[in-house]
Design a protein around this motif. Structure first.
Motif, mmCIF file in Angstrom:
data_model
loop_
_atom_site.group_PDB
_atom_site.id
_atom_site.type_symbol
_atom_site.label_atom_id
_atom_site.label_comp_id
_atom_site.label_asym_id
_atom_site.label_seq_id
_atom_site.Cartn_x
_atom_site.Cartn_y
_atom_site.Cartn_z
ATOM 1 N N ARG A 1 0.837 -1.313 -0.047
ATOM 2 C CA ARG A 1 0.058 0.151 0.058
ATOM 3 C C ARG A 1 0.840 1.274 0.024
ATOM 4 O O ARG A 1 0.539 2.255 -0.774
ATOM 5 C CB ARG A 1 -1.019 -0.136 1.346
ATOM 6 C CG ARG A 1 -1.906 0.983 1.215
ATOM 7 C CD ARG A 1 -2.856 1.143 0.152
ATOM 8 N NE ARG A 1 -3.681 2.490 0.184
ATOM 9 C CZ ARG A 1 -4.282 2.701 -0.685
ATOM 10 N NH1 ARG A 1 -4.050 2.201 -2.035
ATOM 11 N NH2 ARG A 1 -4.984 3.920 -0.931
ATOM 12 N N GLU A 2 1.757 1.100 0.915
ATOM 13 C CA GLU A 2 3.015 2.405 0.908
ATOM 14 C C GLU A 2 3.502 2.454 -0.614
ATOM 15 O O GLU A 2 3.750 3.855 -0.989
ATOM 16 C CB GLU A 2 3.933 2.316 1.853
ATOM 17 C CG GLU A 2 4.850 3.414 1.966
ATOM 18 C CD GLU A 2 5.901 3.203 3.306
ATOM 19 O OE1 GLU A 2 6.795 4.101 3.483
ATOM 20 O OE2 GLU A 2 5.834 2.265 4.040
ATOM 21 N N PHE A 3 4.012 1.357 -1.186
ATOM 22 C CA PHE A 3 4.519 1.632 -2.436
ATOM 23 C C PHE A 3 3.626 2.304 -3.459
ATOM 24 O O PHE A 3 3.869 3.014 -4.201
ATOM 25 C CB PHE A 3 4.848 0.130 -2.924
ATOM 26 C CG PHE A 3 5.469 0.120 -4.359
ATOM 27 C CD1 PHE A 3 6.803 0.630 -4.488
ATOM 28 C CD2 PHE A 3 4.639 -0.543 -5.373
ATOM 29 C CE1 PHE A 3 7.363 0.483 -6.001
ATOM 30 C CE2 PHE A 3 5.230 -0.701 -6.540
ATOM 31 C CZ PHE A 3 6.537 -0.039 -6.923
ATOM 32 N N ASP B 1 1.140 4.104 -2.838
ATOM 33 C CA ASP B 1 0.986 5.474 -2.480
ATOM 34 C C ASP B 1 2.395 6.256 -2.960
ATOM 35 O O ASP B 1 1.760 7.545 -3.504
ATOM 36 C CB ASP B 1 0.765 5.678 -1.094
ATOM 37 C CG ASP B 1 -0.649 5.234 -0.410
ATOM 38 O OD1 ASP B 1 -1.562 5.079 -1.270
ATOM 39 O OD2 ASP B 1 -0.570 5.094 0.783
ATOM 40 N N THR B 2 3.170 5.955 -2.925
ATOM 41 C CA THR B 2 4.257 6.595 -3.331
ATOM 42 C C THR B 2 4.380 6.840 -5.076
ATOM 43 O O THR B 2 4.768 7.790 -5.336
ATOM 44 C CB THR B 2 5.566 5.876 -3.063
ATOM 45 O OG1 THR B 2 5.598 5.532 -1.619
ATOM 46 C CG2 THR B 2 6.962 6.394 -3.336
ATOM 47 N N ASN C 1 1.749 6.666 -6.912
ATOM 48 C CA ASN C 1 0.544 7.527 -7.099
ATOM 49 C C ASN C 1 1.078 9.041 -7.037
ATOM 50 O O ASN C 1 0.806 10.054 -7.649
ATOM 51 C CB ASN C 1 -0.583 7.355 -6.425
ATOM 52 C CG ASN C 1 -1.221 6.110 -7.353
ATOM 53 O OD1 ASN C 1 -0.978 5.699 -8.319
ATOM 54 N ND2 ASN C 1 -2.208 5.344 -6.269
#
Length: 108
Positions: free
Chosen positions: A2-4, A6-7, A9
């Motif tokens: 999820r963090e990947f 978001d980064t 995007n």
């Protein structure tokens, strides 16, 4: 993951915003830029106008090219090599008839 996502995007958002600003400048300044850089010798102002028209349309694709580069690298980093390969192959196959038609229409 999820963090990947978001980064990625966030990066896409920033690169598309930046490229839209660059695109708007390139479109507005197409004729003066082309004329300044290329008009020498046999390259006349009418040639600058025609070249600026193509430059104008090319500038529209800048944000798509920049986003595509980031997205494909993100898919590769995530271990998914199939999606970018299939997307690139489909785009290439779809562009061949377009390029062929434009070549036959505008060849001199």
């Amino acid at each position: 993951m999820r963090e990947f996502a978001d980064t990625v995007n966030g990066s896409i958002y920033r690169i598309v915003a930046t490229s839209l600003l660059a695109t708007s400048f390139m479109m507005a300044a197409a004729l003066p830029l082309i004329d300044l850089v290329y008009r020498r010798g046999r390259f006349q102002f009418s040639d600058s106008r025609e070249t600026a028209l193509y430059f104008f349309w090319f500038a529209l694709s800048l944000c798509f090219w920049s986003a595509q580069g980031l997205y494909s690298r993100a898919f590769y980093a995530a271990g998914n090599t199939l999606v970018p390969m299939v997307a690139t192959s489909l785009i290439t196959l779809a562009s061949i008839p377009v390029y062929s038609a434009l070549f036959h229409r505008y060849r001199q």
